[in-house]
Scaffold this active site. Structure first.
Site, PDB file in Angstrom:
ATOM      1  N   HIS A 157       4.139 -27.168 -42.437  1.00  7.60           N
ATOM      2  CA  HIS A 157       4.528 -28.629 -42.397  1.00  7.60           C
ATOM      3  C   HIS A 157       3.570 -29.251 -41.220  1.00  7.60           C
ATOM      4  CE1 HIS A 157       8.177 -27.896 -44.639  1.00  7.60           C
ATOM      5  NE2 HIS A 157       8.307 -26.946 -43.888  1.00  7.60           N
ATOM      6  N   SER A 278     -22.672 -41.568 -34.350  1.00 11.29           N
ATOM      7  CA  SER A 278     -22.264 -42.945 -34.543  1.00 11.29           C
ATOM      8  C   SER A 278     -23.325 -43.773 -34.008  1.00 11.29           C
ATOM      9  CB  SER A 278     -20.861 -43.184 -33.715  1.00 11.29           C
ATOM     10  OG  SER A 278     -20.854 -44.528 -33.747  1.00 11.29           O
ATOM     11  N   LYS A 284     -20.188 -39.841 -29.856  1.00  2.00           N
ATOM     12  CA  LYS A 284     -19.523 -39.192 -31.014  1.00  2.00           C
ATOM     13  C   LYS A 284     -20.183 -38.250 -31.807  1.00  2.00           C
ATOM     14  CE  LYS A 284     -16.535 -41.090 -33.394  1.00  2.00           C
ATOM     15  NZ  LYS A 284     -15.205 -41.193 -33.757  1.00  2.00           N
ATOM     16  N   GLU A 291     -16.032 -34.238 -44.277  1.00  4.62           N
ATOM     17  CA  GLU A 291     -15.284 -35.463 -44.805  1.00  4.62           C
ATOM     18  C   GLU A 291     -15.795 -35.671 -46.043  1.00  4.62           C
ATOM     19  OE1 GLU A 291     -14.114 -38.697 -41.427  1.00  4.62           O
ATOM     20  OE2 GLU A 291     -16.059 -37.686 -41.065  1.00  4.62           O
TER      21      GLU A 291
END
Ligand code: ARG
Length: 460
Positions: A157, A278, A284, A291
């Site tokens: 979980h 970024s 970043k 992804e």
């Protein structure tokens, strides 16, 4: 004579919009090599049964070799009016060798031809995927060397549950990819069946030898029903399903590493070369590659419903709908291949942030289950032990300390079978040491599995 192979009964020229609508050359050109191999085998077989002379077969085979070269060099212009790769190759053959070329399509239809091509193509794709998956498994085992001593929290979980050796995580992925490889190998058996000679749907009245073409093309068996095999796309749907499961595994792994790479987790640092920045926030470093692996899995999985919807409700045998099968298949294959090619470098290039991990391992009572099992070994019924440890966790929580920090007095007040030996199972290090069942995340069990994987993957 008509430019169309099927032009004989037509008085009117095909509308150009129809040609643009019906063409498949824009996506089936990649079948050129398998198509030529299929045609060469077919020509050799036709000579063997006397439907071509030996000289004719030799001429066809060598002209096809030359056409393969032309296509490879981009010298054969693709034209919508020639529809697909099969017609491009055949019409070029006829251009080159005239009437002998007009004999190649004897006892064959594009229906068995396209199925043959696809089966050869998918068979090779499966073999390539097996290599790529093996490389990914090896990458996990290679990084297991580096992480041999690292302990990680295991989650259920997404909540801290029990500690395991880091290598247990890596080998979990090896197991998943092994099942993927096994599934593909099993699927390959149903792919590797020859449809060639089923012709359009009914077979042929000509004395062909289907065993011969199957043997020449490396097929294991010959399909026994021409109606079935000329329309069968089960093998594509099964292949796509195997790919979809691989994609699900990649996507789950990518998600896990994206989480671990966050500042909040801080477990993992991805290699610079496999992250991006970024355009506005200079600090970043984003896990875009992971992804995209997660995101591209959608395209791979989508092939399964796409193909099922395509074949649903098709009557026997070939229907032109089937031309669309390649779009789904190639999209899934290309996407998954690209992901798998990138993976090993990411798997081996990332580093576990050991200091952060060690500092955080003692949070979250990862040793609670081992404490309960300590009580069970001393005769306490499991449910009673569970409750006792639950109370001790609440006590430790109220004092903001670990279970291992509770004094023996408090532990014995909760349960009188506890003695000072309890401290040998408390604490994350001890808890992971205590795990000993086959397949567990404990040190010995993992060491045993690690050795087995090295051997299986033939790593030194
Ligand atoms: N381009 C077609 C395909 O990819 C080839 C088979 C055409 N067969 C036919 N009977 N029109 O499916």
């Amino acid at each position: 004579m008509s430019a169309k192979a099927w032009g004989g009964r037509f008085a009117e020229k095909t509308d150009a919009r129809v040609e643009a609508f019906t063409e498949s050359i824009s996506f089936d050109a990649r079948l050129a090599d398998v198509d030529i191999r299929g045609s060469q085998a077919h020509a050799r077989m036709l000579a063997k049964v006397g439907l071509l002379t030996d000289d004719e077969a030799v001429l066809i085979v060598s002209a096809l070799d030359e056409i393969r070269g032309e296509i490879g060099r981009g010298e054969l212009p693709f034209r919508a009016e020639l529809e697909d790769i099969h017609m491009h190759i055949e019409s070029r053959l006829i251009e080159r060798i005239g009437d002998v070329g007009r004999k190649l399509h004897t006892a064959r239809s594009r229906n068995d031809q396209v199925s043959t091509d696809l089966r050869l193509y998918v068979r090779e794709a499966i073999d390539r995927l097996d290599e790529l998956l093996t490389n990914v498994q090896r990458a996990f085992v290679i990084r297991g060397e580096t992480d041999a001593e690292v302990i990680l929290p295991g989650y259920t979980h997404l909540q801290r549950a029990q500690p395991v050796m880091a290598v247990h995580y890596w080998l979990a992925y090896c197991e998943k990819f092994q099942r993927d490889r096994d599934r593909l190998a099993d699927c390959r058996k149903r792919v590797n069946v020859s449809p060639l000679g089923c012709a359009a749907l009914a077979g042929t009245s000509l004395p062909i030898d289907r065993e011969e073409t199957a043997k020449l093309l490396g097929f294991d068996t010959v399909a026994a029903n021409s109606l079935d095999v000329s329309s069968d796309r089960d093998f594509l749907i099964e292949t796509a399903s195997c790919l979809a499961l691989v994609a699900a595994h990649l996507s789950g792994w990518a998600e896990e590493w994206i989480l671990w790479n966050t500042t909040e987790f801080g477990f993992l640092t991805l290699p610079d070369a496999f992250t991006t920045g970024s355009s506005i926030m200079p600090q970043k470093k984003n896990p875009d590659i992971l992804e995209l692996i997660r995101g591209k899995s959608a395209r791979v999985m989508a092939a399964v419903p796409q193909l099922l919807i395509l074949v649903k409700g098709l009557p026997l045998a070939y229907n032109r709908d089937l031309q669309e099968d390649k779009l789904a298949l190639f999209a899934a294959l290309d996407t998954l291949t690209a992901c798998l090619e990138l993976m090993p470098a990411i798997v081996t290039g990332a580093t576990l942030n050991r200091d952060t991990i060690v500092a955080r391992l003692e949070e979250g009572f990862l040793d609670a289950t081992t404490l309960m099992e300590y009580l069970i070994l001393r005769g306490v019924p499991m449910r009673t032990g569970h409750e006792t440890v639950g109370k001790l966790v609440a006590l430790a929580e109220s004092r903001s300390c670990r279970l291992a920090d509770l004094p023996l007095d408090d532990l014995q007040k909760a349960c009188d079978v506890i003695d000072s030996a309890v401290y040998t199972v408390l604490g994350t290090e001890n808890a992971v040491k205590a795990l000993q069942s086959y397949g567990s995340g404990g040190r010995d069990a993992v060491t045993e599995q690690f050795a087995a994987w090295r051997e299986r993957l033939t790593l030194p």
